[in-house]
Design an enzyme around this catalytic site. Sequence first.
Site, short mmCIF file in Angstrom:
data_model
loop_
_atom_site.label_atom_id
_atom_site.label_comp_id
_atom_site.label_asym_id
_atom_site.label_seq_id
_atom_site.Cartn_x
_atom_site.Cartn_y
_atom_site.Cartn_z
N LYS A 36 1.67 -3.41 8.66
CA LYS A 36 2.88 -2.51 8.71
C LYS A 36 4.09 -3.61 9.06
O LYS A 36 4.02 -4.20 10.05
CB LYS A 36 2.57 -1.46 9.95
N GLY A 90 5.73 3.27 4.79
CA GLY A 90 5.55 4.44 6.23
C GLY A 90 6.95 4.57 6.55
O GLY A 90 7.83 4.18 6.05
N GLY A 91 6.73 5.17 7.64
CA GLY A 91 8.11 5.77 8.33
C GLY A 91 9.02 4.64 8.86
O GLY A 91 10.21 4.87 8.69
N PHE A 92 8.65 3.55 9.29
CA PHE A 92 9.56 2.75 9.54
C PHE A 92 9.41 1.21 8.93
O PHE A 92 10.15 0.41 9.14
CB PHE A 92 9.24 2.26 11.16
N LEU A 151 0.81 -1.23 0.00
CA LEU A 151 -0.06 0.12 -0.08
C LEU A 151 0.98 1.14 0.13
O LEU A 151 0.41 2.26 -0.39
CB LEU A 151 -1.13 -0.06 1.28
N GLY A 152 1.97 1.24 0.54
CA GLY A 152 3.06 2.16 0.56
C GLY A 152 4.04 1.97 1.47
O GLY A 152 4.41 0.91 2.23
N VAL A 157 4.04 -0.90 4.10
CA VAL A 157 2.36 -1.31 4.50
C VAL A 157 2.20 -2.09 3.56
O VAL A 157 2.19 -1.82 2.35
CB VAL A 157 1.75 0.03 4.86
N ASP A 169 1.27 14.55 15.44
CA ASP A 169 1.43 14.75 13.98
C ASP A 169 0.15 14.55 13.04
O ASP A 169 -0.03 13.86 12.37
CB ASP A 169 2.41 13.49 13.42
#
Length: 397
Positions: free
Chosen positions: A92, A73-75, A70-71, A78, A189
């Site tokens: 995730k 993420g920060g860590f 899906l994309g 996903v 955030d």
Amino acid sequence: MKPLQEVRSGIIVIICIFIFFKVKRNKRPTNLSTISAEVDDNDAITEESPQFDLDIIRAATGNFSEANKLGQGGFGPVFRGKLPNGTEIAVKRLSQNSGQGEYEFKNEARLLSRLQHRNLVKLLGYCLEGIERLLVYEFVPNASLEKFIFDPLKRVLLDWDTRYKIITGIARGLLYLHEDSRLRIIHRDLKASNILLDMDMNAKVSDFGTARLFEIDQTQADTSQIMGTYGYMAPEYVLRGHYSLKSDVFSFGVLVLEIVSGRRNLEPRSGQDMELLIGHVWKNWREGNISGIVDPAVTSGYTPNILRCIHIGLLCVQQNEATRPSMSSVVLMLNSQSVTLSVPTEPAFLMNMSPINNSDISSGYDSTSNATKADPSGNKADAFSINEASITDPYPR
Ligand SMILES: *[C@@H]1O[C@H](CO)[C@@H](O)[C@H](O)[C@H]1NC(C)=O
Ligand SMILES: *[C@@H]1O[C@H](CO)[C@@H](O)[C@H](O)[C@H]1NC(C)=O
Ligand SMILES: *[C@@H]1O[C@H](CO)[C@@H](O)[C@H](O)[C@H]1NC(C)=O
Ligand SMILES: *[C@@H]1O[C@H](CO)[C@@H](O)[C@H](O)[C@H]1NC(C)=O
Ligand SMILES: *[C@@H]1O[C@H](CO)[C@@H](O)[C@H](O)[C@H]1NC(C)=O
């Protein structure tokens, strides 16, 4: 006879080995308390979060296939997946060797497993097996608010009633975080890309580790360092590192004004001429020019309801944090037309306060203008994030 006996005892040995490993495997950490202990000794994560078997998650996500991604993420990435019982999930996956990511992973797991509200994304469970660190969420089908509100075509799908529903949903989710859950949580955030939309366009606040969930077009690799997003951060937070419930209220106010106007507070494309949306809204509000504020895609006319949302938005972005309302007053103001609203004072114009040339924030601008050039879609809100590594205690009570 003899060979058959041997086969029998062989089978028994195999069964014994099998049982041994099975038992051993089940004895693996069945909750996150071990890793959470490093973050906060008093917090056990697991009471409510079931553990998922890695094999099940592999099967659900096509072994973490690229097609199900899906994309980023920060860590870590996903993935989308489907459990055997038909439930759709988003997974995730913590990237290996992600130092800061490990912290964010724990943070997110620790917090989200104790929270449950219809306006927060739901954590279904987690998986810790070998080197894998996975968080399993409900799948939220309509991506993020950012994908709608700033998209020239999709924004038209958001009529005023839908926008209003989204605003009240975010307000309730935030009120729960601030006051109504067992914990007091400052999100820090809050922004359009962290507001997910379910199939009925209900808002779900996401991203609780300062890590990111559905950020499909995020390109920067070092986002794990970033804890806020420029354009949404309250002035006292940017300038002094000071944050409070009221800095979330500020971000909420920015979101409300963005939803009403269909514009980013900080428009990456506008180059030199970077008028903040909140400055624009303030000016037009004082001049009584509502058509200068409301998204032209909203065709329902300027109802009292719209005016009230602009008013509430302006109250939330006031320069002085003490004058910003709490989320409980915001929810009250949204629910009851009879509650009178105070007159907003001037909002914080961050542009005036942080000279672009000589602060840490300026480097964020520089790299962003490059990033914006590289991506014609200009869809780079995250590039305006700043690194706030100097801010230590992330979750005061
Ligand atoms: C799971 O967490 C509880 C505390 O919440 C702890 O007592 C228990 O020992 C943990 N189980 C394992 C297998 O670590
Ligand atoms: C899943 O992918 C990993 C590496 O990407 C591979 O080593 C493993 O064999 C795969 N497992 C299955 C069941 O396809
Ligand atoms: C499917 O399984 C998940 C995880 O075990 C659970 O949360 C969900 O409620 C289940 N859904 C149905 C429809 O049984
Ligand atoms: C939201 O998602 C649902 C389910 O996927 C879909 O039916 C609906 O049309 C979507 N809404 C919008 C506004 O795209
Ligand atoms: C209201 O604002 C819009 C957009 O800024 C502007 O084009 C318009 O001229 C303004 N109208 C008045 C009456 O000032």
